[in-house]
Design a protein around this motif. Sequence first.
Motif, PDB file in Angstrom:
ATOM      1  N   ASN A  49      67.083  42.251   8.286  1.00 55.89           N
ATOM      2  CA  ASN A  49      67.507  41.246   6.928  1.00 55.89           C
ATOM      3  C   ASN A  49      68.330  39.905   7.297  1.00 55.89           C
ATOM      4  OD1 ASN A  49      66.281  43.449   5.462  1.00 55.89           O
ATOM      5  ND2 ASN A  49      68.322  44.638   5.836  1.00 55.89           N
ATOM      6  N   LYS A  52      64.008  35.323   7.728  1.00 55.23           N
ATOM      7  CA  LYS A  52      62.780  35.518   6.900  1.00 55.23           C
ATOM      8  C   LYS A  52      61.740  35.538   8.000  1.00 55.23           C
ATOM      9  CE  LYS A  52      60.078  33.589   3.348  1.00 55.23           C
ATOM     10  NZ  LYS A  52      59.439  34.918   3.053  1.00 55.23           N
ATOM     11  N   SER A  54      57.497  36.206   9.088  1.00 56.90           N
ATOM     12  CA  SER A  54      56.273  36.377   8.529  1.00 56.90           C
ATOM     13  C   SER A  54      55.383  37.485   8.716  1.00 56.90           C
ATOM     14  CB  SER A  54      55.263  35.002   9.202  1.00 56.90           C
ATOM     15  OG  SER A  54      55.898  34.047   8.566  1.00 56.90           O
ATOM     16  N   ILE A  74      61.792  48.680   6.989  1.00 65.98           N
ATOM     17  CA  ILE A  74      61.155  47.557   6.399  1.00 65.98           C
ATOM     18  C   ILE A  74      60.585  47.779   4.878  1.00 65.98           C
ATOM     19  CG2 ILE A  74      59.291  45.996   6.460  1.00 65.98           C
ATOM     20  CD1 ILE A  74      59.876  46.083   9.658  1.00 65.98           C
ATOM     21  N   ARG A  75      59.797  48.863   4.781  1.00 62.19           N
ATOM     22  CA  ARG A  75      59.154  49.325   3.713  1.00 62.19           C
ATOM     23  C   ARG A  75      60.274  49.631   2.609  1.00 62.19           C
ATOM     24  NH1 ARG A  75      55.372  46.991   4.624  1.00 62.19           N
ATOM     25  NH2 ARG A  75      53.678  47.739   5.765  1.00 62.19           N
ATOM     26  N   ASN A  76      61.580  49.925   2.702  1.00 59.95           N
ATOM     27  CA  ASN A  76      62.452  50.121   1.793  1.00 59.95           C
ATOM     28  C   ASN A  76      62.884  48.760   1.209  1.00 59.95           C
ATOM     29  OD1 ASN A  76      62.480  52.626   1.518  1.00 59.95           O
ATOM     30  ND2 ASN A  76      64.011  53.131   3.110  1.00 59.95           N
ATOM     31  N   ALA A  77      62.862  47.735   2.006  1.00 60.19           N
ATOM     32  CA  ALA A  77      63.141  46.498   1.639  1.00 60.19           C
ATOM     33  C   ALA A  77      62.149  45.643   0.956  1.00 60.19           C
ATOM     34  CB  ALA A  77      63.617  45.566   2.781  1.00 60.19           C
ATOM     35  N   ASP A  78      60.774  45.776   1.445  1.00 60.49           N
ATOM     36  CA  ASP A  78      59.571  44.953   1.295  1.00 60.49           C
ATOM     37  C   ASP A  78      58.350  46.027   1.261  1.00 60.49           C
ATOM     38  OD1 ASP A  78      57.615  43.210   0.755  1.00 60.49           O
ATOM     39  OD2 ASP A  78      58.501  41.528   1.805  1.00 60.49           O
ATOM     40  N   SER A  79      57.978  46.332   0.247  1.00 60.54           N
ATOM     41  CA  SER A  79      56.800  47.255   0.606  1.00 60.54           C
ATOM     42  C   SER A  79      55.445  46.608   0.760  1.00 60.54           C
ATOM     43  CB  SER A  79      56.526  48.043  -0.858  1.00 60.54           C
ATOM     44  OG  SER A  79      56.184  47.109  -1.983  1.00 60.54           O
ATOM     45  N   SER A  80      55.443  45.299   0.784  1.00 66.05           N
ATOM     46  CA  SER A  80      54.126  44.777   1.116  1.00 66.05           C
ATOM     47  C   SER A  80      54.300  43.960   2.539  1.00 66.05           C
ATOM     48  CB  SER A  80      53.914  43.785  -0.006  1.00 66.05           C
ATOM     49  OG  SER A  80      54.514  42.650  -0.454  1.00 66.05           O
ATOM     50  N   PHE A  81      55.457  44.145   3.212  1.00 70.71           N
ATOM     51  CA  PHE A  81      55.782  43.271   4.254  1.00 70.71           C
ATOM     52  C   PHE A  81      54.632  43.753   5.498  1.00 70.71           C
ATOM     53  CE2 PHE A  81      57.522  41.913   8.301  1.00 70.71           C
ATOM     54  CZ  PHE A  81      57.898  40.660   8.054  1.00 70.71           C
ATOM     55  N   ASP A 126      47.947  37.093   5.741  1.00 73.08           N
ATOM     56  CA  ASP A 126      49.138  37.540   4.802  1.00 73.08           C
ATOM     57  C   ASP A 126      49.958  36.201   4.612  1.00 73.08           C
ATOM     58  OD1 ASP A 126      48.833  40.322   4.436  1.00 73.08           O
ATOM     59  OD2 ASP A 126      49.111  40.474   6.732  1.00 73.08           O
TER      60      ASP A 126
END
Length: 127
Positions: A49, A52, A54, A74-81, A126
Amino acid sequence: MTDIVNVFYVEDDKDEVELMSLYLNRYNLQPKIVLHIADTVDEAKQMFNLEKYSLALIDWNLPDGTGGDIALHIRNADSSFPIVFLSGLVTVSLVNEAKTYDPEAFLEKDYNKKFIEEIYAILKRDS
């Protein structure tokens, strides 16, 4: 895509980190990748966190857990990262376990040009 991209790289083996850095530079593909390195699950959770990124390149086997532990964070922060798991030995059962975290790929560590090009292809897809 910019000229430099920040990639979150979780790897506990210093030799593997050196190989990744060496081969990213050797093939001199664009954009230039800057690796931000964590070597444990705990450190990775703290670092994710702060910047930023990529892409996340995550070794599956770590001294204090698995790549899945980091992917869940990571998925809890951003499901599409975009997440790419790495391992020295990729098995069907390992890939099936990793699929629950919806990774872009699960790559066997093989620092040839094709391996590096796969990472770049995921970055471009991505971006």
